[in-house]
Write a protein that holds these residues in place. Structure first.
Motif, PDB file in Angstrom:
ATOM      1  N   VAL A  32       3.613  -2.383  -5.822  1.00  0.00           N
ATOM      2  CA  VAL A  32       2.498  -2.845  -6.656  1.00  0.00           C
ATOM      3  C   VAL A  32       1.913  -1.693  -7.462  1.00  0.00           C
ATOM      4  CG1 VAL A  32       0.201  -3.863  -6.641  1.00  0.00           C
ATOM      5  CG2 VAL A  32       1.957  -4.740  -5.088  1.00  0.00           C
ATOM      6  N   ALA A  33       1.664  -0.561  -6.798  1.00  0.00           N
ATOM      7  CA  ALA A  33       1.025   0.577  -7.460  1.00  0.00           C
ATOM      8  C   ALA A  33       1.948   1.265  -8.453  1.00  0.00           C
ATOM      9  CB  ALA A  33       0.531   1.571  -6.418  1.00  0.00           C
ATOM     10  N   SER A  34       3.251   1.080  -8.303  1.00  0.00           N
ATOM     11  CA  SER A  34       4.192   1.683  -9.246  1.00  0.00           C
ATOM     12  C   SER A  34       4.341   0.847 -10.507  1.00  0.00           C
ATOM     13  CB  SER A  34       5.571   1.857  -8.587  1.00  0.00           C
ATOM     14  OG  SER A  34       5.497   2.764  -7.518  1.00  0.00           O
ATOM     15  N   GLU A  35       4.103  -0.453 -10.388  1.00  0.00           N
ATOM     16  CA  GLU A  35       4.284  -1.342 -11.534  1.00  0.00           C
ATOM     17  C   GLU A  35       3.064  -1.395 -12.443  1.00  0.00           C
ATOM     18  OE1 GLU A  35       5.581  -5.078  -9.949  1.00  0.00           O
ATOM     19  OE2 GLU A  35       7.542  -4.290  -9.360  1.00  0.00           O
ATOM     20  N   GLN A  36       1.881  -1.045 -11.917  1.00  0.00           N
ATOM     21  CA  GLN A  36       0.681  -0.917 -12.743  1.00  0.00           C
ATOM     22  C   GLN A  36      -0.356  -0.096 -11.973  1.00  0.00           C
ATOM     23  OE1 GLN A  36       1.205  -4.833 -12.183  1.00  0.00           O
ATOM     24  NE2 GLN A  36       1.049  -3.819 -10.202  1.00  0.00           N
ATOM     25  N   ARG A  37      -1.288   0.460 -12.716  1.00  0.00           N
ATOM     26  CA  ARG A  37      -2.377   1.199 -12.072  1.00  0.00           C
ATOM     27  C   ARG A  37      -3.299   0.191 -11.408  1.00  0.00           C
ATOM     28  NH1 ARG A  37      -5.410   3.279  -9.326  1.00  0.00           N
ATOM     29  NH2 ARG A  37      -6.830   5.015  -9.658  1.00  0.00           N
ATOM     30  N   VAL A  38      -3.453   0.289 -10.100  1.00  0.00           N
ATOM     31  CA  VAL A  38      -4.231  -0.683  -9.356  1.00  0.00           C
ATOM     32  C   VAL A  38      -5.259   0.037  -8.489  1.00  0.00           C
ATOM     33  CG1 VAL A  38      -2.565  -0.773  -7.463  1.00  0.00           C
ATOM     34  CG2 VAL A  38      -4.056  -2.732  -7.887  1.00  0.00           C
ATOM     35  N   ASP A  39      -6.439  -0.559  -8.350  1.00  0.00           N
ATOM     36  CA  ASP A  39      -7.528   0.045  -7.586  1.00  0.00           C
ATOM     37  C   ASP A  39      -7.662  -0.506  -6.174  1.00  0.00           C
ATOM     38  OD1 ASP A  39      -9.025   1.663  -9.818  1.00  0.00           O
ATOM     39  OD2 ASP A  39      -8.635  -0.304 -10.703  1.00  0.00           O
ATOM     40  N   LEU A  40      -7.232  -1.753  -5.977  1.00  0.00           N
ATOM     41  CA  LEU A  40      -7.402  -2.401  -4.675  1.00  0.00           C
ATOM     42  C   LEU A  40      -6.217  -3.321  -4.417  1.00  0.00           C
ATOM     43  CD1 LEU A  40      -9.132  -3.323  -2.163  1.00  0.00           C
ATOM     44  CD2 LEU A  40     -10.079  -5.088  -3.676  1.00  0.00           C
ATOM     45  N   ILE A  41      -5.641  -3.230  -3.201  1.00  0.00           N
ATOM     46  CA  ILE A  41      -4.595  -4.143  -2.758  1.00  0.00           C
ATOM     47  C   ILE A  41      -5.055  -4.785  -1.458  1.00  0.00           C
ATOM     48  CG2 ILE A  41      -2.196  -4.400  -2.045  1.00  0.00           C
ATOM     49  CD1 ILE A  41      -1.528  -1.903  -3.670  1.00  0.00           C
ATOM     50  N   VAL A  42      -5.004  -6.115  -1.392  1.00  0.00           N
ATOM     51  CA  VAL A  42      -5.420  -6.861  -0.209  1.00  0.00           C
ATOM     52  C   VAL A  42      -4.199  -7.540   0.408  1.00  0.00           C
ATOM     53  CG1 VAL A  42      -6.947  -8.654   0.698  1.00  0.00           C
ATOM     54  CG2 VAL A  42      -7.685  -7.259  -1.263  1.00  0.00           C
ATOM     55  N   PHE A  43      -4.059  -7.398   1.732  1.00  0.00           N
ATOM     56  CA  PHE A  43      -2.981  -8.028   2.496  1.00  0.00           C
ATOM     57  C   PHE A  43      -3.554  -9.146   3.372  1.00  0.00           C
ATOM     58  CE2 PHE A  43      -1.085  -3.932   1.472  1.00  0.00           C
ATOM     59  CZ  PHE A  43       0.257  -4.253   1.264  1.00  0.00           C
ATOM     60  N   PRO A  44      -2.693 -10.000   3.944  1.00  0.00           N
ATOM     61  CA  PRO A  44      -3.178 -11.123   4.751  1.00  0.00           C
ATOM     62  C   PRO A  44      -3.795 -10.729   6.095  1.00  0.00           C
ATOM     63  CG  PRO A  44      -1.006 -11.600   3.836  1.00  0.00           C
ATOM     64  CD  PRO A  44      -1.257 -10.126   3.627  1.00  0.00           C
ATOM     65  N   GLU A  45      -4.285 -11.742   6.774  1.00  0.00           N
ATOM     66  CA  GLU A  45      -4.883 -11.630   8.108  1.00  0.00           C
ATOM     67  C   GLU A  45      -3.795 -11.386   9.156  1.00  0.00           C
ATOM     68  OE1 GLU A  45      -7.752 -14.490  10.947  1.00  0.00           O
ATOM     69  OE2 GLU A  45      -7.084 -15.165   8.968  1.00  0.00           O
ATOM     70  N   LEU A  46      -4.071 -10.520  10.141  1.00  0.00           N
ATOM     71  CA  LEU A  46      -3.137 -10.198  11.220  1.00  0.00           C
ATOM     72  C   LEU A  46      -1.739  -9.909  10.684  1.00  0.00           C
ATOM     73  CD1 LEU A  46      -4.330 -12.801  13.891  1.00  0.00           C
ATOM     74  CD2 LEU A  46      -4.719 -10.328  13.917  1.00  0.00           C
ATOM     75  N   VAL A  47      -1.696  -9.176   9.583  1.00  0.00           N
ATOM     76  CA  VAL A  47      -0.430  -8.918   8.890  1.00  0.00           C
ATOM     77  C   VAL A  47       0.462  -7.941   9.655  1.00  0.00           C
ATOM     78  CG1 VAL A  47      -1.376  -7.053   7.471  1.00  0.00           C
ATOM     79  CG2 VAL A  47       0.537  -8.401   6.606  1.00  0.00           C
ATOM     80  N   THR A  48      -0.103  -7.150  10.530  1.00  0.00           N
ATOM     81  CA  THR A  48       0.721  -6.185  11.262  1.00  0.00           C
ATOM     82  C   THR A  48       1.449  -6.813  12.446  1.00  0.00           C
ATOM     83  OG1 THR A  48      -1.082  -5.472  12.722  1.00  0.00           O
ATOM     84  CG2 THR A  48      -0.834  -4.304  10.624  1.00  0.00           C
ATOM     85  N   THR A  49       0.962  -7.956  12.942  1.00  0.00           N
ATOM     86  CA  THR A  49       1.508  -8.531  14.174  1.00  0.00           C
ATOM     87  C   THR A  49       2.064  -9.934  14.014  1.00  0.00           C
ATOM     88  OG1 THR A  49      -0.667  -9.407  14.735  1.00  0.00           O
ATOM     89  CG2 THR A  49      -0.075  -7.253  15.662  1.00  0.00           C
ATOM     90  N   GLY A  50       1.553 -10.696  13.064  1.00  0.00           N
ATOM     91  CA  GLY A  50       1.731 -12.135  13.064  1.00  0.00           C
ATOM     92  C   GLY A  50       0.548 -12.787  13.758  1.00  0.00           C
ATOM     93  N   TYR A  51       0.475 -14.114  13.659  1.00  0.00           N
ATOM     94  CA  TYR A  51      -0.717 -14.843  14.110  1.00  0.00           C
ATOM     95  C   TYR A  51      -0.599 -15.363  15.541  1.00  0.00           C
ATOM     96  CZ  TYR A  51      -4.674 -18.075  13.814  1.00  0.00           C
ATOM     97  OH  TYR A  51      -5.864 -18.726  14.020  1.00  0.00           O
ATOM     98  N   GLU A  52       0.575 -15.873  15.933  1.00  0.00           N
ATOM     99  CA  GLU A  52       0.696 -16.543  17.231  1.00  0.00           C
ATOM    100  C   GLU A  52       1.323 -15.619  18.285  1.00  0.00           C
ATOM    101  OE1 GLU A  52       1.181 -21.075  17.064  1.00  0.00           O
ATOM    102  OE2 GLU A  52       2.455 -20.363  15.424  1.00  0.00           O
ATOM    103  N   CYS A  53       0.721 -14.463  18.471  1.00  0.00           N
ATOM    104  CA  CYS A  53       1.215 -13.514  19.490  1.00  0.00           C
ATOM    105  C   CYS A  53       0.734 -13.866  20.891  1.00  0.00           C
ATOM    106  CB  CYS A  53       0.767 -12.097  19.138  1.00  0.00           C
ATOM    107  SG  CYS A  53       1.441 -11.459  17.597  1.00  0.00           S
TER     108      CYS A  53
END
Length: 270
Positions: A32-53
């Motif tokens: 994302v940051a290589s394709e345009q100058r960006v100030d903020l990137i937001v990722f989903p909830e529990l993105v590091t683990t998944g939801y139903e752990c």
């Protein structure tokens, strides 16, 4: 004008695969940051683990700072971008876990974390609810953060707006068949508080859930600046002017005209 560029990444998260998910997040930041100058990137909830752990959250939850935040902080510093993402957090007491969103600054510093206040369903069996709605002071302005189901409670976003938030980041894991509710709530929260909203909702399937995606960027009049309608991986990006928040608040007077005593006026049957 106070123009910034914001992005929401829509990921298919691998259940119980923290290292792989964090590695893919680092790749997304670079892309994302290589394709345009960006100030903020937001990722989903529990993105590091998944939801139903389930009980395995006790295995995957990390402290802040920790391995995941270190890896992503390094990438944020490399590209000079703010990053907001959801993860399971363990604080001082080993047995207490939170469904949280972490905010990392462009110098790699962890600015803080928000612990989800409104837990949904089985989340109440796994996590402790948060107890406050912090606003993070960033280089571009005041940032508020909520997580997924918090959107259903208008007081949460209102508290952030009254605390000075100009932009709301919402990592989410919103599932089928609630796509229309996701779209309605993101637009309503932005309009009624006259701020920008960046919603990053995940895609993919787990044990019992199928996630809808539809990540989007919404303006202070509820207008959609960008959205990713298909349930596929990708990202949305938009250039926004935070000065528009001040202008719309002066025009609509939503926060100024509110009635704080309304809850005392709960109707009673005649």
């Amino acid at each position: 004008m106070r123009e910034i560029t914001v992005a929401a990444v829509q990921m298919d998260v691998q259940l119980n695969a923290v290292e792989d998910n964090v590695a893919r997040m680092a790749e997304w930041i670079a892309r994302v940051a290589s394709e345009q100058r960006v100030d903020l990137i937001v990722f989903p909830e529990l993105v590091t683990t998944g939801y139903e752990c389930g009980a395995r959250f006790t295995e995957w939850a990390q402290r802040i700072p920790g391995p995941s935040t270190h890896r992503l902080a390094q990438r944020a510093r490399e590209f000079g971008v703010h990053v907001v993402f959801g993860m399971a957090v363990r604080e001082r007491v080993e047995t207490i876990l939170y469904n949280s969103a972490v905010v990392i600054g462009p110098d790699g510093e962890t600015l803080g974390a928000y612990h989800k206040v409104h837990l949904k369903g089985e989340e109440r069996l796994l996590f402790r609810g948060g107890y406050r709605f912090p606003v993070f002071e960033t280089g571009f302005g005041m940032l508020g953060v909520l997580l997924g189901w918090d959107l259903l409670f208008p007081e949460a976003a209102r508290v952030l707006a009254l605390s000075g938030a100009e932009l709301l980041a919402v990592p989410a894991a919103w599932e089928q068949p609630l796509r229309e509710e996701w779209r309605i709530l993101t637009r309503a929260r932005a309009l009624e508080n006259t701020f920008f909203l960046v919603g990053a909702n995940r895609v993919g399937k787990e044990v019992t859930y199928e996630f809808v995606g539809d990540s989007l960027i919404v303006g202070p009049r509820g207008q959609i600046f960008a959205s990713l309608d298909e349930p596929t991986e990708g990202y949305v990006v938009a250039r926004i002017d935070l000065e528009e928040v001040r202008r719309q608040r002066e025009e609509l007077q939503v926060l100024q005209a509110r009635q704080p005593n309304s809850y005392r006026l709960l109707a009673r049957p005649y």
